[in-house]
Design an enzyme around this catalytic site. Structure first.
Site, PDB file in Angstrom:
ATOM      1  N   ILE A  46      41.723  64.476   0.134  1.00 40.17           N
ATOM      2  CA  ILE A  46      41.736  65.931   0.338  1.00 40.17           C
ATOM      3  C   ILE A  46      42.931  66.365   1.174  1.00 40.17           C
ATOM      4  CG2 ILE A  46      39.245  66.137   0.096  1.00 40.17           C
ATOM      5  CD1 ILE A  46      39.015  66.203   3.157  1.00 40.17           C
ATOM      6  N   GLY A  47      43.874  65.431   1.306  1.00 38.23           N
ATOM      7  CA  GLY A  47      45.002  65.683   2.184  1.00 38.23           C
ATOM      8  C   GLY A  47      44.907  64.829   3.433  1.00 38.23           C
ATOM      9  N   GLY A  49      44.843  61.628   3.498  1.00 38.13           N
ATOM     10  CA  GLY A  49      45.640  60.409   3.402  1.00 38.13           C
ATOM     11  C   GLY A  49      44.841  59.176   3.049  1.00 38.13           C
ATOM     12  N   SER A  88      34.113  62.376   8.210  1.00 41.48           N
ATOM     13  CA  SER A  88      35.067  61.422   8.797  1.00 41.48           C
ATOM     14  C   SER A  88      34.777  59.991   8.360  1.00 41.48           C
ATOM     15  CB  SER A  88      35.035  61.517  10.329  1.00 41.48           C
ATOM     16  OG  SER A  88      35.343  62.824  10.734  1.00 41.48           O
ATOM     17  N   ARG A  89      34.496  59.821   7.034  1.00 41.12           N
ATOM     18  CA  ARG A  89      33.987  58.542   6.560  1.00 41.12           C
ATOM     19  C   ARG A  89      34.957  57.785   5.651  1.00 41.12           C
ATOM     20  NH1 ARG A  89      32.194  58.382   1.757  1.00 41.12           N
ATOM     21  NH2 ARG A  89      30.528  56.890   2.127  1.00 41.12           N
ATOM     22  N   ALA A 289      39.166  50.532  12.884  1.00 37.46           N
ATOM     23  CA  ALA A 289      39.350  51.979  12.747  1.00 37.46           C
ATOM     24  C   ALA A 289      38.068  52.746  13.064  1.00 37.46           C
ATOM     25  CB  ALA A 289      39.809  52.309  11.335  1.00 37.46           C
ATOM     26  N   LYS A 290      38.263  53.998  13.480  1.00 40.95           N
ATOM     27  CA  LYS A 290      37.182  54.977  13.580  1.00 40.95           C
ATOM     28  C   LYS A 290      37.620  56.213  12.794  1.00 40.95           C
ATOM     29  CE  LYS A 290      35.755  53.844  18.331  1.00 40.95           C
ATOM     30  NZ  LYS A 290      35.677  54.372  19.709  1.00 40.95           N
ATOM     31  N   GLY A 293      39.325  62.492  11.381  1.00 42.79           N
ATOM     32  CA  GLY A 293      39.651  63.756  10.721  1.00 42.79           C
ATOM     33  C   GLY A 293      38.933  64.969  11.271  1.00 42.79           C
ATOM     34  N   GLU A 294      37.625  64.861  11.484  1.00 46.38           N
ATOM     35  CA  GLU A 294      36.842  66.070  11.736  1.00 46.38           C
ATOM     36  C   GLU A 294      36.826  66.509  13.181  1.00 46.38           C
ATOM     37  OE1 GLU A 294      33.238  67.232   9.429  1.00 46.38           O
ATOM     38  OE2 GLU A 294      33.079  65.073   9.518  1.00 46.38           O
TER      39      GLU A 294
END
Lengths: 362, 457
Positions: A46-47, A49, A88-89, A289-290, A293-294
């Site tokens: 969705i942008g 990445g 954020s998954r 990683a975590k 995004g949100e």
């Protein structure tokens, strides 16, 4: 008229993955006869990445160059199930699916190379597209040669599949909210400091600077992380001081119906943004990683509100903090109601001031 | 590591910045029709009649889709999680928000489709509308949602509130030196993707449907389409994966099902692209939140307990709002540990556009409220804002509102890093603080009962 400067702070946390979990992602990978790698994942980009990050995970895990990876998320016939790009998954949950698929492919590559080189697979390693014998790097073969041998000598397909599911925390105690297992895949943390300038005549708030510290577990691609948290900062700026669908909320009238009547931040409002990335690897995320995004638009609004208080000594707790609201607060200069150990702010906004049937609080 | 951690360019970035990426709107097929929607002009109205015959008779019009064409009219986005559906794909007897779709026309051109929408004969009986969540509970409030009433009433089967109860809230308030209350109201925010909601649906010769979709969640949307159309997943192929900006609103699957129905009915490819005005006025946005916080604090800066009331303005239908409020409740202490909690959260329905997921869903407004409140409490105590936050920071084996031990909290580290980056002074004690499990003076009486050697309760 005077301009006043102030500083404010906010700290936040945010869960990775769907709340209460139970959101599967799956992926599969095949290798072409020249060793180039096709990844099939159902994760929409969705942008955020996710194409890039999932391709990086596969390249890293296989030990092949990044540009050997072709990533296909184009349709539901060829790509397996992914719950989607939200919560954020995409890096953590869907990234784990491609990681597991890539590990399988790596094993298959080493198994074929083992037969070709007549060396135990445990004594082999892969890097930069080459399988070599540990400690004897001269004895090696390219992953392209391995794939060719698999196809034309051994009659095998180098492939792998992976699925990831954090089991659903389905049971919530309706009385207490207690859950039977963790309701998140990980938790990320961040803090933000804002510097603002407030015009006490117009009520205009100018955000001069945002400094942000994010614990992102592992920066899979620092450029993309910065894109997320700077883009998020601008979205948080809009939420904090500019944007509202309902300018006279709760009225539903006078909605902005286009870019000229609904004001998102533009370059003119952009503050200086400084970022600090902290890598505190997560237990279960791919390479630690975590999700990032949100949470990226959550800390700025409060940091800005707190900076406005620091600048002009008034609290605005209805967002966005428009010039009208700043001026109204400056005019009122209202103090909280103080009685004994009670300090009561904003009582005029409370449901207690509106509802004929509901009262709430102490 | 070589690839992970590298500053590699975006996989598909060149196409995006040179205009060569194929987005859904770039899909143009022979014989493709164009769709437009008839939407409710009223916030709340009974639909007394709906006659599409004049529109259907217009030259260039190939089909008009209404509620009668939808095999399963109501399908809940959270049905998989046991939460009943409430939103019809097209309005039938009631329009519950301005902008709600009532019919979709497929025609040779967009202009013809819009003219046909205007030719549809709809009768409305306007009804009183509800907009202020604080009035939703009153006896004389208009009833918004016929499935749930004015607030969702089926948490875990039968509760009308999402509750958190932890520790001994009364004892915390009895022990408090200061009780600070505040009210925080955050606003609805547009998603503003550059690519508006758009779909191209193609009926294939073998009877399948190909759906070019802008969804953020292809398999979720596949499930939504197949449920409304009552088809097995084998009959629908979703094509997408490259989205022109999505911040949560494109999980809604706002255009795929209706476009697919139009393609089925016309046996032609159909494109439905929302205008910017429709994207702004009729697509799901971030919901407003009303939050009231009362913190019980000690003179030396511990947050002993929190009472919180949250009312989420969901708009006319539920969509993901129950999920949003539950997530909100699980995080209502933010980056801090508060052992005694009393939280009530409501999903309240109003006659505005149904709100939906948006970046930070359930939390953005919450973080805003918590952090302004924290600042107020710190100022009331006369305490440095860093010190107040660090003192109450989540630490290893502290427990969350729903009693899950924190494994690797970073509140301490992000605050210390921020202080360094901004040149803010921290005392040696605060500089030396770590995330490690609390002990000695960091394990005061009010936390000791909940933090044992193994964490947990």
């Amino acid at each position: 008229m005077a301009l006043h400067r102030g500083k404010g702070l906010a700290t936040i946390e945010y869960p990775t993955g769907m709340n209460q979990n139970g959101d599967p992602s799956q992926a599969w990978i095949k290798v072409k006869p020249d060793g180039r790698v096709d990844v099939f994942s159902g994760t929409s980009d969705i942008g955020n990445g996710s194409k890039t990050v999932q391709s990086q995970i596969v390249a890293e895990t296989l030990g092949v160059p990044y540009d050997w990876i072709t990533y296909d998320n184009s349709n539901t016939d060829s790509s397996p199930m992914c719950t989607g790009t939200f919560a954020s998954r995409a890096t953590f949950v869907a990234g784990n699916a491609v990681l597991k698929a890539a590990r399988q492919v790596r094993e298959r590559i080493l198994a074929i190379a083992s037969r070709e080189l007549e060396i135990d697979p445990e004594d082999l390693e892969v890097a930069d597209g080459t399988v070599s014998v540990k400690g004897t790097p001269a004895k090696s073969m390219g992953v392209d040669e391995v794939a060719g041998a698999a196809t034309f000598v051994h009659g095998e397909l180098l492939t792998g599949d992976g699925a990831h599911l954090n089991p659903g925390a389905a049971i919530v105690d309706p009385e207490t909210g207690e859950v039977d297992k963790p309701p998140h895949a990980a938790i990320s943390y961040a803090a933000c400091a804002a510097e603002v300038e407030v015009d006490d005549e117009t009520g205009d708030v100018r955000v001069l600077k945002l400094t942000q510290a994010y614990d992102i577990g592992r920066a899979m691609n620092p450029t993309l992380v910065e894109g997320q948290i700077e883009g998020g900062a601008v979205m948080g700026l809009g939420f904090g001081v500019l944007e509202t669908c309902y300018p006279y909320y709760p009225s539903a009238e006078h909605r902005g119906d286009g870019m000229s009547t609904y004001h998102v931040p533009t370059m003119a409002e952009l503050p200086e943004i400084n970022n600090v990335l902290i890598e505190n690897p997560s237990e279960g995320g791919p390479y630690g990683a975590k999700g990032i995004g949100e949470m990226a638009n959550n800390a700025q609004p409060a940091a800005i509100a707190n900076a406005i208080y620091d600048a002009v000594g008034v609290w605005v707790t209805e967002f966005p903090i428009t010039p009208e609201r700043v001026l109204a607060a400056l005019d009122a200069r209202s103090e909280p109601r103080r009685e004994g150990r009670m300090v009561a702010f904003d009582e005029e906004l409370s449901i207690n001031s509106f509802s004929s049937t509901r009262t709430w609080g102490a | 590591m070589k690839v992970v951690g590298a500053r590699l360019p975006r996989y598909d970035g060149v196409g995006h910045v040179t205009g060569r990426t194929t987005y859904v709107d770039d899909v143009r097929l022979p014989g493709m029709l164009h769709a437009a929607a008839l939407r409710s002009p009223h916030h709340h109205a009974r639909i007394t009649h709906l006659d599409t015959s004049a529109a259907e008779a217009m030259a260039g019009v190939h089909a008009v889709i209404t509620h009668a064409d939808v095999p399963l009219l109501v399908y809940g986005h959270l049905s998989g999680g046991g939460i009943p559906g409430d939103e019809p794909l097209l309005a039938k007897d009631h329009a519950r928000y301005r902008g709600q779709p009532i019919a979709l026309v497929a025609a040779d051109t967009v202009d013809i489709a819009r003219a046909a929408c205007a030719a549809i004969d709809v009768g409305y009986e306007e009804l009183p509308a509800l907009f202020d969540v604080r009035l939703a509970f009153d006896d004389d409030a208009p009833v918004v949602n016929d499935a749930f009433g004015n607030w969702y009433d089926q948490y875990e089967g039968n509760l009308d509130v999402r509750q958190i109860r932890k520790g001994d809230i009364e004892a915390a308030f009895d022990a408090a030196d200061l009780i600070v209350s505040g009210v925080y109201r955050t606003q609805s925010q547009e998603q503003v993707p550059l690519e508006t909601q758009v779909c191209v649906a193609v009926p294939e010769p073998d009877g399948r449907l190909t759906i070019h979709t802008c969804t953020q969640a292809m398999y979720f949307s596949l499930g939504v389409v197949c449920s409304h159309l009552q088809l097995p997943m084998s009959q629908v192929k979703m094509v997408g994966g490259t989205v022109g900006g999505g911040f949560g609103g494109k999980v809604d699957t706002a255009s795929d099902t209706l476009t697919a129905l139009a393609a089925q009915k016309t046996e032609r490819p159909v494109k439905w692209r929302w205008t910017r005005e429709e994207e702004m006025l009729a697509s799901g946005n971030r919901g407003p939140w009303h939050m009231e916080i009362i913190d019980a604090v000690s003179r030396d800066g511990w947050i002993l307990g929190r009472k919180m009331l949250t009312i989420h303005d969901a708009g006319a239908y539920g969509r993901f709002s129950v999920y949003g409020v539950t997530k909100h409740s699980f995080h209502h202490t933010g980056a801090y540990t508060i052992p005694n909690l009393h939280f009530d959260g409501y999903v309240v329905f109003t006659n505005r556009i149904p709100t939906t997921a948006m970046r930070g869903y359930g939390i953005t407004g919450l973080s805003t409220a918590i952090e302004v409140h924290a600042e107020r409490v710190a100022r009331e105590l006369g305490m440095d804002p860093y010190e107040f936050r660090l003192k109450n920071a989540n630490r290893v084996n502290d427990t969350s509102p729903n009693r899950i031990p924190y494994e690797d909290p970073s509140t301490v580290e992000v605050l210390q890093s921020l202080a360094s980056a901004t040149g803010s002074e921290l005392s040696d004690d605060l500089r030396a603080m770590t995330r490690d499990q609390r002990s000695a003076d960091m394990l005061p009486d009010h936390l000791a009962a909940q933090i044992g050697s193994g964490g947990g309760h």
